[in-house]
Motif scaffolding. Structure first.
Motif, PDB file in Angstrom:
ATOM      1  N   ARG A 139      23.828  50.995  57.667  1.00 15.26           N
ATOM      2  CA  ARG A 139      23.706  49.682  57.033  1.00 15.26           C
ATOM      3  C   ARG A 139      24.927  49.428  56.149  1.00 15.26           C
ATOM      4  NH1 ARG A 139      18.271  50.270  53.911  1.00 15.26           N
ATOM      5  NH2 ARG A 139      18.355  47.998  53.717  1.00 15.26           N
ATOM      6  N   ASN A 140      25.333  48.158  56.067  1.00 20.54           N
ATOM      7  CA  ASN A 140      26.484  47.791  55.253  1.00 20.54           C
ATOM      8  C   ASN A 140      26.087  47.494  53.814  1.00 20.54           C
ATOM      9  OD1 ASN A 140      28.502  48.038  57.193  1.00 20.54           O
ATOM     10  ND2 ASN A 140      28.167  45.967  57.978  1.00 20.54           N
ATOM     11  N   CYS A 141      27.013  47.747  52.906  1.00 21.50           N
ATOM     12  CA  CYS A 141      26.782  47.501  51.473  1.00 21.50           C
ATOM     13  C   CYS A 141      28.129  47.207  50.825  1.00 21.50           C
ATOM     14  CB  CYS A 141      26.130  48.717  50.825  1.00 21.50           C
ATOM     15  SG  CYS A 141      27.180  50.195  50.844  1.00 21.50           S
ATOM     16  N   ALA A 142      28.132  47.000  49.524  1.00 23.27           N
ATOM     17  CA  ALA A 142      29.381  46.761  48.794  1.00 23.27           C
ATOM     18  C   ALA A 142      29.284  47.376  47.407  1.00 23.27           C
ATOM     19  CB  ALA A 142      29.672  45.262  48.700  1.00 23.27           C
ATOM     20  N   PHE A 143      30.215  48.275  47.097  1.00 25.32           N
ATOM     21  CA  PHE A 143      30.290  48.893  45.775  1.00 25.32           C
ATOM     22  C   PHE A 143      31.499  48.331  45.033  1.00 25.32           C
ATOM     23  CE2 PHE A 143      27.232  51.754  47.448  1.00 25.32           C
ATOM     24  CZ  PHE A 143      26.663  52.444  46.376  1.00 25.32           C
ATOM     25  N   PRO A 144      31.502  48.428  43.695  1.00 30.15           N
ATOM     26  CA  PRO A 144      32.613  47.883  42.912  1.00 30.15           C
ATOM     27  C   PRO A 144      33.966  48.524  43.219  1.00 30.15           C
ATOM     28  CG  PRO A 144      30.708  48.221  41.520  1.00 30.15           C
ATOM     29  CD  PRO A 144      30.388  48.863  42.844  1.00 30.15           C
ATOM     30  N   LEU A 145      35.001  47.776  42.867  1.00 29.17           N
ATOM     31  CA  LEU A 145      36.377  48.191  43.082  1.00 29.17           C
ATOM     32  C   LEU A 145      36.818  49.255  42.080  1.00 29.17           C
ATOM     33  CD1 LEU A 145      39.220  47.505  44.398  1.00 29.17           C
ATOM     34  CD2 LEU A 145      39.461  45.784  42.599  1.00 29.17           C
ATOM     35  N   PHE A 146      36.197  49.278  40.897  1.00 27.59           N
ATOM     36  CA  PHE A 146      36.669  50.122  39.804  1.00 27.59           C
ATOM     37  C   PHE A 146      35.817  51.379  39.646  1.00 27.59           C
ATOM     38  CE2 PHE A 146      37.630  45.686  38.538  1.00 27.59           C
ATOM     39  CZ  PHE A 146      39.012  45.770  38.627  1.00 27.59           C
ATOM     40  N   PHE A 162      44.230  62.985  45.630  1.00 30.23           N
ATOM     41  CA  PHE A 162      44.632  61.591  45.457  1.00 30.23           C
ATOM     42  C   PHE A 162      45.321  61.333  44.116  1.00 30.23           C
ATOM     43  CE2 PHE A 162      40.924  61.419  48.291  1.00 30.23           C
ATOM     44  CZ  PHE A 162      41.444  60.684  49.347  1.00 30.23           C
ATOM     45  N   ALA A 163      45.430  62.346  43.267  1.00 33.05           N
ATOM     46  CA  ALA A 163      45.862  62.153  41.882  1.00 33.05           C
ATOM     47  C   ALA A 163      47.147  61.347  41.766  1.00 33.05           C
ATOM     48  CB  ALA A 163      46.015  63.510  41.192  1.00 33.05           C
ATOM     49  N   ALA A 164      48.120  61.670  42.583  1.00 39.43           N
ATOM     50  CA  ALA A 164      49.422  60.994  42.473  1.00 39.43           C
ATOM     51  C   ALA A 164      49.362  59.552  42.957  1.00 39.43           C
ATOM     52  CB  ALA A 164      50.467  61.756  43.284  1.00 39.43           C
ATOM     53  N   GLU A 165      48.298  59.178  43.661  1.00 42.23           N
ATOM     54  CA  GLU A 165      48.229  57.851  44.263  1.00 42.23           C
ATOM     55  C   GLU A 165      47.260  56.912  43.551  1.00 42.23           C
ATOM     56  OE1 GLU A 165      47.107  58.650  48.258  1.00 42.23           O
ATOM     57  OE2 GLU A 165      48.933  59.724  48.756  1.00 42.23           O
ATOM     58  N   VAL A 166      46.554  57.407  42.525  1.00 38.23           N
ATOM     59  CA  VAL A 166      45.564  56.569  41.847  1.00 38.23           C
ATOM     60  C   VAL A 166      46.270  55.526  40.985  1.00 38.23           C
ATOM     61  CG1 VAL A 166      43.668  56.516  40.183  1.00 38.23           C
ATOM     62  CG2 VAL A 166      43.812  58.376  41.857  1.00 38.23           C
ATOM     63  N   ALA A 167      45.856  54.263  41.117  1.00 38.64           N
ATOM     64  CA  ALA A 167      46.365  53.184  40.266  1.00 38.64           C
ATOM     65  C   ALA A 167      45.371  52.941  39.143  1.00 38.64           C
ATOM     66  CB  ALA A 167      46.563  51.917  41.092  1.00 38.64           C
ATOM     67  N   TRP A 168      45.890  52.799  37.934  1.00 34.06           N
ATOM     68  CA  TRP A 168      45.021  52.685  36.759  1.00 34.06           C
ATOM     69  C   TRP A 168      45.162  51.310  36.108  1.00 34.06           C
ATOM     70  CZ3 TRP A 168      41.622  56.517  35.705  1.00 34.06           C
ATOM     71  CH2 TRP A 168      41.873  57.787  36.248  1.00 34.06           C
ATOM     72  N   VAL A 169      44.027  50.778  35.631  1.00 34.04           N
ATOM     73  CA  VAL A 169      44.018  49.567  34.808  1.00 34.04           C
ATOM     74  C   VAL A 169      43.945  50.012  33.351  1.00 34.04           C
ATOM     75  CG1 VAL A 169      42.784  47.450  34.227  1.00 34.04           C
ATOM     76  CG2 VAL A 169      42.853  48.243  36.599  1.00 34.04           C
ATOM     77  N   THR A 170      44.937  49.640  32.577  1.00 32.97           N
ATOM     78  CA  THR A 170      44.991  50.080  31.174  1.00 32.97           C
ATOM     79  C   THR A 170      44.850  48.933  30.188  1.00 32.97           C
ATOM     80  OG1 THR A 170      47.406  49.904  31.162  1.00 32.97           O
ATOM     81  CG2 THR A 170      46.456  52.041  31.774  1.00 32.97           C
ATOM     82  N   SER A 174      46.185  41.150  26.917  1.00 31.89           N
ATOM     83  CA  SER A 174      47.093  41.873  26.029  1.00 31.89           C
ATOM     84  C   SER A 174      46.405  43.027  25.301  1.00 31.89           C
ATOM     85  CB  SER A 174      47.691  40.906  24.998  1.00 31.89           C
ATOM     86  OG  SER A 174      46.654  40.316  24.222  1.00 31.89           O
ATOM     87  N   ALA A 175      45.077  43.120  25.482  1.00 34.76           N
ATOM     88  CA  ALA A 175      44.325  44.163  24.777  1.00 34.76           C
ATOM     89  C   ALA A 175      44.273  45.443  25.598  1.00 34.76           C
ATOM     90  CB  ALA A 175      42.914  43.675  24.486  1.00 34.76           C
ATOM     91  N   LYS A 176      44.583  46.552  24.956  1.00 35.88           N
ATOM     92  CA  LYS A 176      44.519  47.843  25.625  1.00 35.88           C
ATOM     93  C   LYS A 176      43.077  48.305  25.723  1.00 35.88           C
ATOM     94  CE  LYS A 176      46.525  52.475  25.607  1.00 35.88           C
ATOM     95  NZ  LYS A 176      47.444  53.415  24.898  1.00 35.88           N
ATOM     96  N   LEU A 177      42.685  48.773  26.887  1.00 36.14           N
ATOM     97  CA  LEU A 177      41.318  49.250  27.088  1.00 36.14           C
ATOM     98  C   LEU A 177      41.107  50.570  26.357  1.00 36.14           C
ATOM     99  CD1 LEU A 177      40.873  48.587  30.935  1.00 36.14           C
ATOM    100  CD2 LEU A 177      40.171  47.123  29.029  1.00 36.14           C
ATOM    101  N   ASP A 178      39.904  50.770  25.857  1.00 33.18           N
ATOM    102  CA  ASP A 178      39.583  52.041  25.203  1.00 33.18           C
ATOM    103  C   ASP A 178      39.663  53.193  26.199  1.00 33.18           C
ATOM    104  OD1 ASP A 178      39.137  50.746  22.820  1.00 33.18           O
ATOM    105  OD2 ASP A 178      36.990  50.468  23.174  1.00 33.18           O
ATOM    106  N   LYS A 180      40.895  53.937  30.260  1.00 40.67           N
ATOM    107  CA  LYS A 180      41.510  53.370  31.460  1.00 40.67           C
ATOM    108  C   LYS A 180      40.544  53.465  32.640  1.00 40.67           C
ATOM    109  CE  LYS A 180      44.008  57.637  32.656  1.00 40.67           C
ATOM    110  NZ  LYS A 180      45.358  58.225  32.902  1.00 40.67           N
ATOM    111  N   ILE A 181      40.706  52.553  33.576  1.00 37.89           N
ATOM    112  CA  ILE A 181      39.822  52.454  34.722  1.00 37.89           C
ATOM    113  C   ILE A 181      40.663  52.571  36.000  1.00 37.89           C
ATOM    114  CG2 ILE A 181      38.196  50.966  35.974  1.00 37.89           C
ATOM    115  CD1 ILE A 181      37.597  49.615  33.306  1.00 37.89           C
TER     116      ILE A 181
END
Length: 568
Positions: A139-146, A162-170, A174-178, A180-181
């Protein structure tokens, strides 16, 4: 429907007003003008060296500029592939994709725009595969991107791959996240905490989910369209079973579906294989794969993978159930479920292009081509009257409707360009079959056919209008079959069984796929790769070449298996 087609055929046959033949003087004058134009073109081509053409092509590629011409006078640039496939494979591949209208470059390096013609192929693959996995209970489903850093780090053996290939949202604005995701590089760590929540009993098994999405792997090694991209589209299946036996059966079932995508849809032969421990999916028990062969480079390329994860992830994420064999009042240890994951991506399109494309551009198998047939009006000259032009176009429209009624994907090209320009344009786009229709064809109650996969007169033929739909269907079927047959023959001709080390490197140099005895240790595998690496200074290595390389199996599945005795 049959009556409509009969009426359309009759309408074509009624439009048989004789067209005035050009005079001898007019023909002589036209031939002289054609000869002068050809001499001028040849002189211009001589003044432009091959090196300059390649330099210009690479410049266009580097800046992501598509200069495929949009008008009949070719005012905006080169209108054909100007690099031979066997001379500069990298430049050929990039030009074929952009000039074939499959892809355009984006202003974020390693990310690409998939245009309708290539996205249609992915839709065909998706529909074919989706139908089959649903039939077997997925069955198909959808999980979040983050995914949070905390969850991502829970399975260290997995994330290290995958460590070297992970992209992070920081930052958010203009506000820095507590904290990173991460943007998912794959979804094991996104989905499995919820599998632990949902699977409470053996009655909840098997749990078989799939999602169609995109993932991000911030690849730094020479991004290549379709093959190695920072964002790519794929499907990823994640399943859980009570027993290893049932999980293992699914691994091979999915692998066979992947082989079907390549062989039945894309006309690309593949080898089904099990990877070595060194090459397997990080955190899994074993990995199976379908691998293609690119004749132009003699290299293998991974086409899709189906992994058995064992109980590695279920132990990490606490996905367990009570033992159903326990009798009432009996206490038995909980069973960690057995899991699989499997994925197929838009890389499929790149493999197809590299397998079938030629020096004229794309060659697209009929089953996945957005346009299967193009009809090009011919024989209209500057001296033709407006009535003659209108009459011919009316007949072309009727031909188009006959084919559409048979669910053939067809387009009539009535653009105001010359037939020769249109021929070149559609050949670059890889449309499987071209129909030419002019006054002479009208008089003969037929269409002239031109197959994209066979160059020159050998690919030409005619079909009577009364047999148009059946004749076109037969040709499309032959094109699909012949594309696979030719690719399969090349693959088989270049698959060699090697039992002596002295023969191994020469066989690789001759662009062969080698089946060899192997002891299956990582040390042995590393030694073979090191000793077979090219070191001769005569070979120029293009760092931007499409990303392929040595592919290693512990054994081919459903193919030749050799005794595991090392060559070394």
């Amino acid at each position: 429907m049959d009556e409509e087609i009969a009426d359309q055929t009759a309408a074509i046959n009624m439009e048989q007003e004789p067209v005035e033949e050009p005079s001898k003087n007019a023909l002589k004058k036209a031939n002289k003008q054609k000869k002068l134009a050809e001499e001028k073109a040849n002189k211009s081509a001589t003044n432009t060296t091959k090196e300059a053409a390649r330099s210009e092509a690479k410049k266009l590629i580097g800046y992501g500029i598509s200069q495929a011409c949009d008008d009949g006078n070719a005012k905006q640039g080169i209108t054909s592939i100007d690099v031979a496939k066997d001379e500069d494979f990298s430049a050929w591949y990039q030009q074929t994709l952009t000039k074939g209208d499959f892809l355009d470059y984006y202003d974020v390096s390693g990310c690409y725009i998939l245009k309708p013609a290539s996205w249609f192929i992915w839709e065909q693959i998706r529909d074919w595969f989706d139908l089959r996995i649903k039939k077997v209970g997925v069955r198909n489903c959808a999980f979040p991107l983050f995914v949070s850093e905390e969850v991502l780090q829970r399975e260290k053996a997995h994330i290290e791959g995958f460590a070297a290939e992970v992209a992070w949202v920081t930052h958010a604005g203009s506000a820095k996240l507590d904290k990173k995701i991460a943007i998912r590089p794959t979804s094991e760590t996104v989905m499995y905490p919820y599998y632990a929540k949902w699977i409470r009993s053996h009655r909840d098994l098997p749990l078989r989910l799939n999602q169609w999405n995109s993932v991000v792997r911030w690849e730094f090694k020479n991004p290549t369209p379709f093959l190695r991209t920072r964002e790519f589209h794929w499907q990823e299946g994640h399943t859980a079973y009570l027993t290893q036996e049932d999980a293992s059966k699914e691994v091979l079932q999915i692998l066979e579906f992947y082989a079907g995508v390549y062989e039945e849809l894309l006309a690309v032969p593949v080898i089904r294989g099990r990877k070595t421990d060194k090459e397997k999916f990080a955190g899994g028990d074993y990995t199976t794969t379908v691998e293609g062969y690119i004749a132009a480079t003699g290299r293998g390329i991974q086409g899709g993978t189906s992994h058995h994860l064992g109980q590695n992830f279920s132990k990490m994420f606490g996905i367990s159930v009570e033992d159903p064999s326990a009798k009432e009042g009996e206490k038995k240890a909980a069973i960690n479920v057995f899991q699989n994951s499997w994925g197929l991506s838009t890389r499929t399109i790149g493999v197809m292009v590299m397998t079938h494309g030629d020096d004229r551009g794309l060659v697209v198998p009929p089953r996945v081509s957005e346009i299967q047939v193009v009809i090009v009006p011919v024989g209209i000259t500057a001296k033709s009257s407006e009535d003659e032009r209108t009459s011919l176009h009316k007949q072309v429209d009727a031909l188009e409707e006959i084919l559409k009624a048979e669910n053939i994907r067809v387009e009539a090209d009535k653009r105001g360009y010359s037939p020769g320009w249109k021929f070149n344009d559609w050949e670059m786009r890889g449309v499987p079959l071209r129909l030419e229709f002019g006054p002479k064809d009208s008089a003969a109650h037929c269409v002239t056919t031109s197959r994209r996969d066979i160059e020159g007169n050998d690919g030409k033929g005619t079909i009577q209008i009364t047999e148009l739909a059946a004749g076109v269907k037969s040709l499309l079927s032959s094109i699909q079959k012949d594309l696979y047959g030719r690719a399969d023959k090349v693959f088989k001709d270049h698959t060699k069984t090697i039992t002596s080390w002295d023969d191994f490197v020469p066989a690789l140099n001759d662009k062969n796929v080698c089946l060899i005895p192997h002891c299956l240790t990582e040390k042995c595998e590393d030694e073979i790769k090191e000793m077979s690496a090219r070191t001769d200074s005569d070979e120029v290595v293009d760092e931007k070449a499409p990303a392929m390389g040595v592919r290693t199996f512990s054994e081919p599945i459903l193919a030749l298996t050799l005794k595991k005795e090392c060559l070394l």
